[in-house]
Design an enzyme around this catalytic site. Structure first.
Site, PDB file in Angstrom:
ATOM      1  N   GLU A  17      -7.258   0.584  -4.572  1.00  0.00           N
ATOM      2  CA  GLU A  17      -7.266   0.488  -3.109  1.00  0.00           C
ATOM      3  C   GLU A  17      -8.593  -0.061  -2.561  1.00  0.00           C
ATOM      4  OE1 GLU A  17      -6.040   4.428  -1.970  1.00  0.00           O
ATOM      5  OE2 GLU A  17      -4.036   4.102  -2.791  1.00  0.00           O
ATOM      6  N   ASP A  60       0.883  -1.167   0.000  1.00  0.00           N
ATOM      7  CA  ASP A  60       0.000   0.000   0.000  1.00  0.00           C
ATOM      8  C   ASP A  60       0.922   1.219   0.000  1.00  0.00           C
ATOM      9  OD1 ASP A  60      -1.642   2.147   0.533  1.00  0.00           O
ATOM     10  OD2 ASP A  60      -2.372   1.420   2.467  1.00  0.00           O
ATOM     11  N   ASP A  94     -12.873   5.420   2.872  1.00  0.00           N
ATOM     12  CA  ASP A  94     -11.438   5.465   3.172  1.00  0.00           C
ATOM     13  C   ASP A  94     -11.019   6.871   3.605  1.00  0.00           C
ATOM     14  OD1 ASP A  94      -8.663   5.529   3.191  1.00  0.00           O
ATOM     15  OD2 ASP A  94      -8.416   4.492   1.271  1.00  0.00           O
ATOM     16  N   LYS A 146       2.777  11.248  -3.461  1.00  0.00           N
ATOM     17  CA  LYS A 146       1.745  10.548  -4.234  1.00  0.00           C
ATOM     18  C   LYS A 146       0.795  11.524  -4.933  1.00  0.00           C
ATOM     19  CE  LYS A 146      -1.773   6.966  -3.442  1.00  0.00           C
ATOM     20  NZ  LYS A 146      -2.294   6.070  -2.382  1.00  0.00           N
TER      21      LYS A 146
HETATM   22  P1  ADP Z   1      -3.070   7.252   4.035  1.00  0.00           P
HETATM   23  O1  ADP Z   1      -3.975   6.241   3.437  1.00  0.00           O
HETATM   24  O2  ADP Z   1      -3.450   8.659   3.689  1.00  0.00           O
HETATM   25  O3  ADP Z   1      -1.627   6.976   3.759  1.00  0.00           O
HETATM   26  P2  ADP Z   1      -3.570   6.151   6.740  1.00  0.00           P
HETATM   27  O4  ADP Z   1      -4.672   5.245   6.373  1.00  0.00           O
HETATM   28  O5  ADP Z   1      -2.328   5.529   7.222  1.00  0.00           O
HETATM   29  O6  ADP Z   1      -3.238   7.216   5.615  1.00  0.00           O
HETATM   30  O7  ADP Z   1      -4.140   7.141   7.860  1.00  0.00           O
HETATM   31  C1  ADP Z   1      -3.329   8.043   8.527  1.00  0.00           C
HETATM   32  C2  ADP Z   1      -4.194   8.883   9.449  1.00  0.00           C
HETATM   33  O8  ADP Z   1      -4.832   8.030  10.414  1.00  0.00           O
HETATM   34  C3  ADP Z   1      -3.391   9.907  10.211  1.00  0.00           C
HETATM   35  O9  ADP Z   1      -4.046  11.162  10.172  1.00  0.00           O
HETATM   36  C4  ADP Z   1      -3.391   9.339  11.624  1.00  0.00           C
HETATM   37  O10 ADP Z   1      -3.316  10.354  12.613  1.00  0.00           O
HETATM   38  C5  ADP Z   1      -4.750   8.652  11.662  1.00  0.00           C
HETATM   39  N1  ADP Z   1      -4.828   7.655  12.729  1.00  0.00           N
HETATM   40  C6  ADP Z   1      -4.021   6.585  12.932  1.00  0.00           C
HETATM   41  N2  ADP Z   1      -4.379   5.923  14.036  1.00  0.00           N
HETATM   42  C7  ADP Z   1      -5.445   6.585  14.568  1.00  0.00           C
HETATM   43  C8  ADP Z   1      -6.271   6.401  15.730  1.00  0.00           C
HETATM   44  N3  ADP Z   1      -6.040   5.414  16.585  1.00  0.00           N
HETATM   45  N4  ADP Z   1      -7.271   7.274  15.937  1.00  0.00           N
HETATM   46  C9  ADP Z   1      -7.480   8.289  15.086  1.00  0.00           C
HETATM   47  N5  ADP Z   1      -6.751   8.529  13.991  1.00  0.00           N
HETATM   48  C10 ADP Z   1      -5.735   7.683  13.734  1.00  0.00           C
HETATM   49 MG    MG Z   2      -4.639   4.793   2.290  1.00  0.00          MG
END
Ligand code: ADP
Ligand code: MG
Length: 616
Positions: A187, A23, A211, A87
């Site tokens: 995705e 991913d 998402d 990205k």
């Molecule tokens: P992306 O798909 O954009 O790369 P992610 O799916 O990894 O991102 O999501 C990242 C976001 O999720 C960040 O803003 C992070 O702060 C938030 N996040 C991660 N864990 C938690 C949690 N336990 N509670 C709330 N938000 C969270």
């Molecule tokens: Mg993502």
């Protein structure tokens, strides 16, 4: 020298090459594999237990890089050398990102052309492909470290709205990182796969994938039948996510404590880090207490919910819009899948569940689920899983420009890929030696309303009367959605082909708009198509008649010439007026008046021929 590979992570003997699932996220990236013993997908973790690698690359003055958490720590102190959200730049030109240039704290270079955008760090330039390749290289190294084996094959995920250019850029980034990218997967499709929703036995299903990541929100409606995932609609906001929640908290605290005016970089950093910590804490607790710059800060779940309500509301509007585009009611959705770290926030989960009126799929880690699905897909490709079949579809129709600027669709939107389609065309003029092949993408009837992907000339067609050459054009969309176009003149064998790598990409809003436009303009388009077709036929009729008059003038009476000319003028007028019915009537009338002479000339020619004379 034979070696037995033992998979340290799973404690099993690795018999085949491993294909990893990746991913490549805007905020975080990670690798997953399917365990060969349990057949379950797992995210690969470093000894620290973390699977997520922040998608951030830092460059020092010598061009050396660090990726992930160490780079993240330098975000605020060295903004011009620390690249996040690469990205967002994939497959884009400067023009494409111009409106959001304020988002990037580093230098997005504008060379004043339509070429793909680059990032400038000191006196060096990096393409988004190179930047992404640094992240992929880090993931590859980590996977090799954890698995204790060489990793060279991968499945990488991309957002459903990524176009050909962006998919190709992702594939190139993989290649640059030393990975053979076997498949690019959407995705939301990967997320659905991770939950086993791709199982053929489940029959036809409609799945909503919500998402909410760090900086982007994507909503997709998928239809699944016979193991084929079809993206029915996508919606979202490319600048909305968990970062906005952090900012809302930071702004709230700054307001309360008077830290708002602080220009201090380390203070700003501390505020943001603590805000994110509070947000995560509140996903499982009701109260957060912390210290920023020696000042006590606290936040209740209730206050947090109030702060983020506008963000959640925005996502719900997108859900509504996605359903509307798909022409569906919430009751028609069979499963709702939660993806992205920000869906851990209880208010988000509850709001989505309430909107769709059902329990959501949230048992898997939302920030790992896409990688897990990519691993499932990798496992299918490795031939280990035969219960599932996975095919993707083309997001927009692919076609050619034909006479009058009409779009001739060869591969309709939502066709399964890989896909192949061919059609025969011919020349319009006698002795025409070349043919321009213009490839377009989009749903409108006129090519000018669609997006041009490529153009080439098929040259060297031997001189033949109009209509005689047979030019076969073939479109081949491979499993990654890359289009190859080839044209062959069948009588002579003259051939030419190209692979379509568009100059720069469409934003997701543009894809959305193209689809919406095709719906709003459907009626107009049908009318215009009819008009263009009538006009083309009329022009051919005029052309043939003019040639005929010129060639056989001596066999015609003066009044016949006058009548024919009058009808020709009438047809010209009808074309000018752009009235389809009038054009068709005038074409028919012209045909009626000219037919008797045409027949007479033919008869005469035949008689001449029988007398042993040559037909001129
Ligand atoms: P992306 O798909 O954009 O790369 P992610 O799916 O990894 O991102 O999501 C990242 C976001 O999720 C960040 O803003 C992070 O702060 C938030 N996040 C991660 N864990 C938690 C949690 N336990 N509670 C709330 N938000 C969270
Ligand atoms: Mg993502």
């Amino acid at each position: 020298m034979g070696k037995i590979a033992i998979n340290i992570a799973t404690g099993t003997i690795q018999t085949k090459d491993v294909i990893v699932g990746i991913d490549l996220g805007t905020t975080n990236s990670l690798v997953a594999i399917v365990r060969s013993d349990t057949r379950q997908p797992i995210a690969l973790r470093e000894i620290d237990g973390f699977s997520l690698v922040p998608s951030i690359v830092h460059f020092d003055a010598f061009g050396n890089t660090v990726v992930g958490n160490p780079a993240r720590e330098l975000l605020i102190s060295q903004p011009e050398r620390t690249i996040y959200s690469a990205k967002r730049l994939m497959g884009k030109s400067y023009k494409d990102v111009y409106d959001h240039k304020g988002f990037f704290a580093y230098k997005v270079y504008d060379d004043g052309t339509d070429a793909l955008v680059k990032v400038q760090i000191g006196d060096r330039f990096y393409s988004p492909i190179e930047l992404s390749s640094f992240i992929l290289k880090e993931l590859k190294t980590r996977a090799e470290h954890v698995l204790k084996m060489n990793v060279s094959k991968a499945v990488i995920t991309v957002p459903a709205y990524f176009n050909d250019a962006q998919r190709q850029a992702t594939r190139d980034a993989g290649r640059l990182a030393g990975l053979d990218v076997l498949r690019i997967v959407n995705e939301p499709t990967a997320a659905a796969l991770a939950y086993g929703l791709g199982d053929k036995s489940r029959g036809e299903q409609t799945i909503a994938v919500y998402d909410l990541g760090g900086g982007t929100f994507d909503m997709s409606v998928l239809r699944l039948s016979d193991g084929i995932f079809e993206v029915i609609s996508t919606n979202g906001d490319t600048y909305l996510g968990g970062d906005d929640m952090d900012n809302a908290i930071a702004a709230y605290w700054a307001g309360l404590t008077g830290m708002a005016s602080a220009e201090n970089i380390s203070l700003r950093q501390e505020l943001r880090v603590t805000a994110e910590k509070a947000k995560k804490h509140l996903s499982t607790h009701n109260e957060f207490n912390g210290v920023v710059n020696g000042v006590q800060v606290s936040l209740s779940r209730e206050k947090f919910n109030e702060l983020i309500q506008p963000i959640v509301d925005k996502t719900m509007l997108c859900c509504r819009a996605a359903l509307k585009d798909a022409g569906m009611q919430t009751t028609e959705i069979d499963a709702v899948v939660m993806v992205g770290g920000s869906t851990r926030v209880p208010l988000v989960k509850d709001s989505v569940s309430r909107f769709f009126g059902k329990e959501v799929f949230d048992q898997l880690n939302p920030d790992e689920v896409v990688a897990l699905g990519a691993a499932v897909q990798a496992d299918i490709l490795a031939g280990n899983n035969t219960d599932m079949l996975l095919l993707d579809v083309t997001p927009l129709s692919l076609g050619l420009e034909t006479m009058g600027g009409l779009m001739d669709v060869l591969i309709p939107r939502n066709s399964k890929i890989p896909n192949k389609a061919g059609r025969q065309y011919t020349t319009q003029k006698d002795g025409q030696s070349g043919m321009r092949i213009s490839v377009f993408q989009g749903e409108r009837d006129l090519v000018k309303d669609n997006r041009k992907l490529a153009e080439f000339n098929l040259t060297g067609i031997p001189g033949m009367p109009a209509g005689l050459p047979k030019v076969e054009v073939t479109f081949l969309v491979d499993a990654d959605g890359i289009l190859k176009v080839s044209a062959t003149e069948l009588r002579s064998g003259v051939a030419q082909s190209i692979e379509v790598k568009p100059q720069y990409g469409l934003t997701d809003e543009e894809v959305e708009k193209m689809l919406m436009d095709s719906l709003t303009h459907a009626k107009d388009d049908i009318k215009i198509r009819a008009l263009v077709e009538a006009t083309t036929e009329a022009r051919q009729m005029l052309d043939t008649t003019a040639k005929f008059l010129h060639k056989h003038r001596e066999m015609l009476e003066d009044d016949e010439v006058a009548t024919t000319t009058a009808f020709m003028n009438k047809l010209e007028k009808a074309i000018e007026m752009q009235d389809k019915d009038k054009i068709q009537q005038a074409t028919e009338s012209l045909n009626d008046v000219s037919r008797p002479f045409a027949e007479r000339v033919m008869d005469a020619a035949l008689k001449d021929a029988m007398r042993g004379k040559k037909i001129v």
